[in-house]
Write a protein that holds these residues in place. Structure first.
Motif, short mmCIF file in Angstrom:
data_model
loop_
_atom_site.label_atom_id
_atom_site.label_comp_id
_atom_site.label_asym_id
_atom_site.label_seq_id
_atom_site.Cartn_x
_atom_site.Cartn_y
_atom_site.Cartn_z
N TYR A 15 -1.73 -0.14 -5.80
CA TYR A 15 -2.99 -0.58 -5.21
C TYR A 15 -3.56 -1.84 -5.85
CZ TYR A 15 -2.70 4.03 -3.09
OH TYR A 15 -2.28 5.14 -2.40
N ASP A 16 -3.35 -2.02 -7.14
CA ASP A 16 -3.86 -3.21 -7.80
C ASP A 16 -3.18 -4.47 -7.26
OD1 ASP A 16 -5.65 -1.74 -9.34
OD2 ASP A 16 -4.24 -1.54 -11.00
N THR A 17 -1.86 -4.42 -7.12
CA THR A 17 -1.13 -5.56 -6.58
C THR A 17 -1.50 -5.78 -5.12
OG1 THR A 17 0.71 -5.21 -8.10
CG2 THR A 17 1.17 -6.53 -6.14
N ALA A 18 -1.62 -4.70 -4.37
CA ALA A 18 -2.01 -4.82 -2.96
C ALA A 18 -3.38 -5.47 -2.85
CB ALA A 18 -2.02 -3.45 -2.31
N GLU A 19 -4.31 -5.04 -3.66
CA GLU A 19 -5.66 -5.62 -3.61
C GLU A 19 -5.64 -7.11 -3.92
OE1 GLU A 19 -10.05 -5.16 -5.69
OE2 GLU A 19 -8.43 -3.83 -6.33
N SER A 20 -4.98 -7.49 -5.00
CA SER A 20 -4.98 -8.91 -5.37
C SER A 20 -4.27 -9.77 -4.32
CB SER A 20 -4.37 -9.12 -6.76
OG SER A 20 -3.01 -8.74 -6.78
N THR A 21 -3.20 -9.25 -3.73
CA THR A 21 -2.49 -9.99 -2.70
C THR A 21 -3.36 -10.14 -1.45
OG1 THR A 21 -0.37 -9.21 -3.53
CG2 THR A 21 -0.40 -10.01 -1.27
N LEU A 22 -4.01 -9.06 -1.06
CA LEU A 22 -4.87 -9.11 0.12
C LEU A 22 -6.06 -10.05 -0.09
CD1 LEU A 22 -4.78 -5.34 1.06
CD2 LEU A 22 -3.93 -7.22 2.48
N ILE A 70 0.83 -1.19 0.00
CA ILE A 70 0.00 0.00 0.00
C ILE A 70 0.88 1.25 0.00
CG2 ILE A 70 -1.71 1.32 1.32
CD1 ILE A 70 -2.79 -1.36 2.34
N GLU A 71 1.94 1.22 0.78
CA GLU A 71 2.79 2.39 0.89
C GLU A 71 3.46 2.75 -0.43
OE1 GLU A 71 5.40 1.73 4.20
OE2 GLU A 71 3.73 1.59 5.59
N LEU A 72 3.63 1.77 -1.30
CA LEU A 72 4.24 2.02 -2.60
C LEU A 72 3.22 2.49 -3.63
CD1 LEU A 72 6.63 -1.06 -2.78
CD2 LEU A 72 7.20 1.28 -2.12
N LYS A 73 1.97 2.54 -3.23
CA LYS A 73 0.86 2.98 -4.07
C LYS A 73 0.58 2.07 -5.26
CE LYS A 73 1.31 7.78 -2.63
NZ LYS A 73 0.66 7.62 -1.39
N GLU A 121 -8.42 0.33 3.24
CA GLU A 121 -7.48 1.40 2.90
C GLU A 121 -7.21 1.43 1.38
OE1 GLU A 121 -6.29 3.74 4.81
OE2 GLU A 121 -6.34 2.99 6.85
N VAL A 122 -7.04 0.26 0.79
CA VAL A 122 -6.79 0.18 -0.66
C VAL A 122 -8.00 0.69 -1.42
CG1 VAL A 122 -6.47 -1.42 -2.60
CG2 VAL A 122 -5.06 -1.65 -0.55
N TYR A 123 -9.18 0.21 -1.06
CA TYR A 123 -10.39 0.65 -1.74
C TYR A 123 -10.61 2.16 -1.57
CZ TYR A 123 -11.68 -4.31 -2.18
OH TYR A 123 -11.71 -5.65 -2.48
N LEU A 124 -10.32 2.68 -0.39
CA LEU A 124 -10.43 4.11 -0.16
C LEU A 124 -9.49 4.88 -1.09
CD1 LEU A 124 -11.55 6.50 1.50
CD2 LEU A 124 -9.78 6.02 3.21
N ALA A 125 -8.26 4.41 -1.19
CA ALA A 125 -7.27 5.07 -2.05
C ALA A 125 -7.68 5.01 -3.52
CB ALA A 125 -5.89 4.42 -1.87
N LYS A 126 -8.39 3.95 -3.90
CA LYS A 126 -8.84 3.79 -5.28
C LYS A 126 -10.19 4.47 -5.54
CE LYS A 126 -7.73 -0.18 -7.37
NZ LYS A 126 -7.67 -1.64 -7.65
N GLY A 127 -10.77 5.07 -4.50
CA GLY A 127 -12.05 5.74 -4.66
C GLY A 127 -13.24 4.81 -4.69
#
Length: 87
Positions: free
Chosen positions: A6-13, A1-4, A40-46
């Motif tokens: 978000y797509d990779t973070a979402e799929s990993t989570l 998430i910190e690296l922004k 947090e990821v979904y929030l960042a992605k709107g």
């Protein structure tokens, strides 16, 4: 998430959540952490509806597993509030 990324973070989570739930059940402690991070990821992605659903689920599990006055419940409630403020 910190690296922004978000797509990779979402799929990993999502993959982590599926594995944990499959092995330990839907109410496992770590599901709280995963749902908070997904929120947090979904929030960042709107994607606010998904963020709110993930935060609420994390908060529900945290209340059940740790109690409403726990640090985990507080974290989840804070994320839920941040999502509501963004709507």
């Amino acid at each position: 998430i910190e690296l922004k990324d978000y797509d990779t973070a979402e799929s990993t989570l999502l993959a982590s959540a599926a594995a944990l739930k499959s092995r330990y059940g839907d109410e496992h402690d770590y599901v709280v952490f995963i749902n908070n991070n997904l929120a947090e990821v979904y929030l960042a992605k709107g994607r606010l509806d998904e963020a709110l659903a993930a935060a609420k689920e994390a908060h529900r599990i945290a209340n059940t597993r740790f109690g409403p006055a726990s640090e985990r419940a507080g974290e989840s409630f804070t994320i839920e509030g941040r999502v509501l403020a963004a709507q």
